[in-house]
Motif scaffolding. Structure first.
Motif: not given
Length: 719
Positions: A22, A18, A716, A209, A178, A191-192
């Motif tokens: 990001t 992740v 998030r 994910y 992310a 998740e990303a």
């Protein structure tokens, strides 16, 4: 302790992935900021046109269409397509093969319950096969396309079609997201989603994910992951090429749910697992590729060409309650459950090729908007199915011979796992070549008329290796459609539509002859609303659907079927969604559906007698979903809080009997708040009051209990 350690390792393994995504997205966002705007000005084709849709506003389409966007999914903390579809009342849950595929009915019609329900992905047939329940990651919006659509799409149920629009590479932009979350039953998910503009015409979007954790069901632990990248490339100012990949894996024990004796839904706890942990996990894998070329000839004509390939594989063992009363010891003492044992290997390949030309021209005073297209669809699947069945009670079998488990005091691994005999070793091939044309004519400023038709040529083949019998059949099908749209005033448009359709039946009769497709006929009429300058939209519709050639048991040849059955569905719907003044989001969806059998027959799976007027299984007459969310500022921080409610009426739980699933009301609460710039804290609670509910049922011995109160909390970050 082991459970926590396993999830902690998942968290540690997911976090670098992740953060890598990001961090790269954040760094490139700054780099693209200075020159990205300049580059994007030269790009004409930024988005990808949806197949079968054309250049129409929703209000101009003589069909009820509801959309569930990514923001709504995010608000509710939804991670499964099945849960997303609960937000629209026209769609209801069906039997999901122990939670291993997506199955739903639209307007009362569900299709073949021995196969997952098909759907579209970016307008291409993409939901066939055995890849497990679809995750919501990577979905931009869910389109519920109700009513007659076979004149364009071809195969499918007359109630409607689900189209998933995926998150695709957005050209000329860089951004990222992310999220990490923790939920009930020690469930961890990461998740990303990172979109990176590499050059002015090339963008890559990476979505991934991973999820791991227990469930409310004893001995049922699940693990899933997915990687869903998208690449967008401009081949000039008017041409875009898009490639999407989906690679997923789901691993979870096969779970048929609970048993219900004499209508008592408290026969066992909703958490009790009645399978066998020694069977291990059933694993579903999917790999999907889609390539689309979108070219704009002018401001009036465009071309979409593309293809997709999806490979899926489902393998595993299960121990399931025996449904035949003559073999079921539970009916003699109320606690000894006789069980089958099954082995599955379902291997499928599905590929689609299609091209569509969309354009606009004038003939005198008429303006025509046309779609002209052709497609080729090939679905090839192999089924190897082994089954052990308990002997008849008349033979006085022992507990081991019946593979018995005590439902009140289960002891797992009590007996050696039985080995089944081969019941099915078969390959089925379905090929369809189709062409279609649609013309929507603007007769006046307020009146539009649509006509269209599709021609399909079907080739169905079955290779039964158990009987050494090969069957082949060809069929051609013409599916017309017609519709009218009239704008009463700026906020109100009325419409009506008619269409015919079909869906291929699977299997053969006693003579090895492949069945004719199911035939359907659909009528729909309604009104579409646009209020508050288009911020609030809604549809009120009524419909009548009928189909024939539904399979029924051949009474003279047990184990084979005849195409004799008829069914009908009719009802009314209301959908409303949008924004109210004061930063308030609303969603309301209600459906009344009266779906019933229209011919007497014997159900091919249970052998129970179906009477004219019997309600179709798992279809409630009343279904309602509504929610409201308020956005506000708390100090200097943006926040939102919302509440929702779903009501599902009672419905038949087994074909041909009086077994009914009770109605239920589920409340949910969700919210989020910015804890700092670009970082938000979010959470959701579903089934707020911990109601006992039941998602679907095949028989009183295969009832899927609904999830108890469930909470998630997470962070998030957006870049």
């Amino acid at each position: 302790m082991l459970r926590f350690t396993r999830n902690r390792r998942l968290l540690a393994g997911t976090l670098p992935f992740v953060m890598a995504l990001t961090t790269s997205g954040g760094a490139l966002a700054e780099e693209a900021g200075a020159e990205g705007d300049e580059r994007s000005e030269a790009i004409t084709v930024n988005g990808v046109r949806q197949a079968y849709r054309g250049d129409f506003a929703v209000s101009e389409i003589p069909q009820s269409i509801a959309e569930i966007d990514a923001q709504t999914l995010e608000q509710n903390g939804i991670q499964r397509l099945t849960d997303a579809l609960d937000l629209n009342a026209s769609v209801v849950r069906q039997n999901t093969l122990g939670g291993l595929w997506d199955a739903f009915a639209i307007r009362g019609f569900a299709g073949d319950e021995n196969m997952p329900t098909g759907y579209l992905v970016n307008g291409f047939n993409g939901g066939r096969g055995f890849g497990g329940q679809r995750d919501a990651a990577g979905i931009e919006r869910v389109e519920v396309l109700k009513g007659p659509a076979a004149a364009l799409i071809g195969r499918g149920e007359p109630g409607g079609t689900i189209n998933l629009v995926t998150k695709q590479a957005e050209l000329g932009r860089s951004f990222g997201m992310a999220a990490m979350q923790y939920g009930s039953w020690d469930r961890v998910r990461g998740e990303a989603d990172v979109n990176v503009a590499l050059t002015g015409g090339l963008t890559v979007r990476l979505i991934g994910y991973a999820e791991d954790g227990d469930t409310f069901r004893d001995h049922v632990h699940q693990s899933r992951w997915g990687f869903l990248p998208s690449v967008g490339l401009t081949l000039g100012p008017d041409t875009r090429l898009t490639y999407d990949l989906e690679k997923t894996r789901v691993s979870v024990p096969f779970d048929r749910g609970i048993v219900v004796l004499d209508g008592n839904f408290d026969t066992v706890s909703r958490s009790r697992f009645l399978g066998e942990p020694g069977d291990g996990d059933t694993v579903a894998r999917a790999e999907w590729h889609q390539l689309r070329l979108d070219h704009q000839f002018s401001d009036r004509w465009s071309l979409l060409v593309g293809g997709s390939l999806r490979d899926t594989l489902l393998t595993g063992f299960s121990s399931d309650a025996e449904t035949a009363a003559a073999r079921q010891a539970l009916y003699t003492d109320g606690r000894s459950l006789s069980r089958q044992r099954r082995s599955r290997r379902y291997d499928a390949r599905h590929y689609v090729l299609r091209a569509e030309l969309a354009g606009e021209f004038d003939t005198g005073a008429l303006t025509h908007r046309v779609l002209i297209g052709a497609d080729y669809d090939n679905f090839d699947y192999k089924q190897l199915f082994l089954r052990f069945r308990p002997p008849a009670l008349s033979t006085n079998p022992t507990a081991q011979q019946g593979n018995v488990i005590d439902i009140l005091d289960p002891v797992y691994g009590r007996f050696p796992l039985p080995v089944g005999a081969t019941m099915m070793d078969r390959t089925d091939l379905q090929r369809s070549m189709g062409a279609y044309v649609q013309d929507q004519m603007e007769v006046t400023d307020r009146l539009q008329v649509r006509i269209g038709a599709r021609f399909d040529h079907l080739i169905l083949e079955t290779d039964n290796r158990l009987t050494s019998q090969n069957s082949r059949r060809k069929r051609s099908r013409f599916s017309p459609q017609a519709g009218v749209v009239y704008e009463l005033s700026d906020p109100v448009t009325i419409y009506a539509a008619y269409g015919q359709g079909f869906r291929a039946n699977v299997g053969t009769d006693v003579n090895g002859q492949i069945f004719d497709p199911e035939n359907s006929e659909s009528f729909e009429a309604g009104a579409k609303l646009s209020l508050l300058g288009g911020m609030l939209t809604g549809t009120l519709s009524v419909f009548h659907l009928a189909k024939a050639n539904v399979l029924a048991t051949d009474p003279s040849a047990p184990g084979f079927s005849l195409a004799l059955g008829k069914a009908r569905s009719r009802g009314a719907e209301f959908d409303l969604a949008g924004k109210l003044p004061g930063r308030v989001d609303v969603l309301v969806s209600y459906a009344y559906v009266d779906a019933e059998a229209r011919s007497a027959m014997v159900d091919p799976n249970t052998s129970f007698q179906v009477k004219v007027g019997d309600a179709l299984v798992n279809i409630p007459k009343h279904n309602l979903n509504m929610q409201i969310a308020k956005s506000f500022t708390l100090g200097e921080r943006e926040a939102q809080i919302g509440v929702g409610m779903q009501y599902v009426g009672k419905r038949r739980g087994e074909t041909g009997t009086d077994f009914m699933l009770p109605s239920h009301r589920l409340f949910r609460l969700f919210g989020k708040i910015d804890v700092m710039e670009h970082l938000e804290l979010f959470g959701a609670v579903t089934n707020l009051f911990d109601e006992h509910w039941y998602a679907n049922s095949y028989s009183p011995l295969w009832v899927q209990p609904g999830t108890p109160r469930t909470g998630i909390i997470g962070l998030r970050a957006r870049f």
